[in-house]
Motif scaffolding. Structure first.
Motif, PDB file in Angstrom:
ATOM      1  N   UNK A  17       0.825  -1.206   0.000  1.00  0.00           N
ATOM      2  CA  UNK A  17       0.000   0.000   0.000  1.00  0.00           C
ATOM      3  C   UNK A  17       0.858   1.255   0.000  1.00  0.00           C
ATOM      4  N   UNK A  18       1.928   1.261   0.829  1.00  0.00           N
ATOM      5  CA  UNK A  18       2.803   2.429   0.866  1.00  0.00           C
ATOM      6  C   UNK A  18       3.521   2.586  -0.476  1.00  0.00           C
ATOM      7  N   UNK A  19       3.925   1.464  -1.069  1.00  0.00           N
ATOM      8  CA  UNK A  19       4.579   1.508  -2.375  1.00  0.00           C
ATOM      9  C   UNK A  19       3.652   2.095  -3.437  1.00  0.00           C
ATOM     10  N   UNK A  20       2.354   1.848  -3.277  1.00  0.00           N
ATOM     11  CA  UNK A  20       1.373   2.387  -4.219  1.00  0.00           C
ATOM     12  C   UNK A  20       1.117   3.874  -4.010  1.00  0.00           C
ATOM     13  N   UNK A  21       1.552   4.404  -2.898  1.00  0.00           N
ATOM     14  CA  UNK A  21       1.387   5.834  -2.673  1.00  0.00           C
ATOM     15  C   UNK A  21       0.618   6.204  -1.429  1.00  0.00           C
ATOM     16  N   UNK A  22       0.158   5.216  -0.672  1.00  0.00           N
ATOM     17  CA  UNK A  22      -0.559   5.517   0.562  1.00  0.00           C
ATOM     18  C   UNK A  22       0.407   6.028   1.625  1.00  0.00           C
TER      19      UNK A  22
END
Length: 380
Positions: A17-22
């Motif tokens: 999720x963080x890698x996706x931009x969250x």
């Protein structure tokens, strides 16, 4: 459904999720909500792809939480153009460990955030394990998330900091519904699978060798049983073998660290069939290595006790004189050595003093019993 296996997926899902931009804080909340939904639905409707299910559910929760933001469409478009999560998941997971153990956090906050974001425990479970109100733990976790909110997930991390946090978790043992010692072992295994670092192996070996003695460490009533008095048939020999094998593999790389040295001492204790067979001379040598690596007064105190076993009580007392008397358990160590030297009156008084300064009830009760035993012997 195996809840611990489900929690194995949590750091990788959060990393995706963080890698996706969250942002980390919102991503972690979304993953927790997805985890709770999984615990409620999977027993009757298990998914074919548990990790994919959690990623999808958590991402939807994240989108729900950010629906009002204008960036939502841009995020969705960027995700649509990304390949499916693959080998990069491991790097994301390791970076998540680094983030949760960031140097800007206090040890207590790092432990709480690690258990929540990497371990997948609920705030209630963590609060029960540390015997604090759930609201207090929720505030601690929220504050920790705010502190690391601007830290980039791809910044270089420090393995040593992560290991110190995991060792803090391990030393809490068992409380509430969560066995923190076993949780620490599980998380350390995960870190070992993610990085090629001999000190990770050293810590895992240390945990296994200590945990192997757990069943013999207390009586049925909860009283402490000193190492010398433990029933060694109750030690977990399989866990000891695994710990020794992991340690030997780490030591063969010839890059000694403090956890490897501590594990070597634990392995020597585990190798002795009886307390009389303990190789105290070699244990003292390992404490010398450990003192060189850490310059830690607690290590020097433990070394003094080992010297007393290897070279006699007077030699141990001489080594203890070099340790600050304000170091925790100094009185208990001196009491033990004074008893070995034959000064029962002074030893009894020191045991009683150590009991009053003990940090927990079990230790206080044990030291009080030692003082009473010597006083009975003196009167008898």
């Amino acid at each position: 459904m195996n809840e611990s296996l489900l929690r194995e997926l949590i750091p990788a899902v959060t990393g995706v999720l963080v890698h996706r931009g969250a942002d980390f804080a919102t991503a972690e909340d979304a993953v927790q909500e997805a985890l709770l939904r999984a615990l409620a639905t999977w027993p009757t409707d298990p998914p074919n792809d548990p990790k994919g299910w959690l990623i999808t559910a958590a991402w939807r929760k994240f989108l729900d939480a950010t629906r009002a933001e204008s960036s939502r469409l841009a995020r969705e478009n960027r995700v649509a153009a990304e390949p499916a999560p693959g080998p990069a998941d491991s790097a994301d997971t390791l970076q998540l460990y680094f983030l949760c153990a960031h140097p800007s956090l206090t040890p207590a906050s790092a432990v709480a955030l690690t258990l929540r974001a990497v371990g997948g425990l609920t705030t209630r479970q963590i609060a029960e394990a540390y015997l604090v109100p759930e609201a207090t733990m929720a505030q601690r976790i929220s504050r920790a998330k705010r502190i690391v909110s601007d830290v980039r997930l791809d910044e270089a991390g420090d393995v040593a900091t992560v290991l110190r946090v995991l060792y803090l978790v391990f030393n809490e043992g068992y409380s509430g519904e969560v066995d923190l010692a076993e949780e620490a072992i599980r998380l350390t295994r995960q870190v070992r699978a993610l990085t090629d670092h001999e000190e990770v192996s050293g810590l895992l070996a240390l945990m296994l060798l200590h945990h192997a003695r757990r069943a013999a460490r207390t009586t049925a009533e909860g009283a402490l049983v000193p190492l010398a008095e433990q029933d060694r048939s109750r030690w977990d020999t399989g866990m000891i073998r695994e710990g020794v094998a992991i340690l030997q593999e780490a030591l063969a790389r010839d890059r000694l660290g403090e956890f490897q040295a501590q594990a070597a001492i634990a392995a020597l204790h585990a190798d002795a069939q009886t307390v009389g067979e303990t190789d105290w001379v070699q244990i003292v040598e390992w404490y010398d290595e450990l003192d060189r690596l850490t310059d830690n007064p607690v290590i020097r105190l433990n070394r003094a006790v080992a010297v007393g076993e290897a070279d006699g009580a007077q030699a141990g007392l001489a080594a203890l004189e070099l340790v600050d008397c304000e170091v925790p358990r100094h009185r208990a160590a001196e009491a033990y050595l004074r008893e070995r030297a034959g000064d029962l009156t002074l030893a009894a008084r020191l045991y009683a003093d150590a009991a009053r300064a003990a940090s927990n009830l079990a230790e206080r009760d044990h030291l009080t019993r030692q003082a009473a035993r010597l006083n009975d012997a003196i009167r008898g």
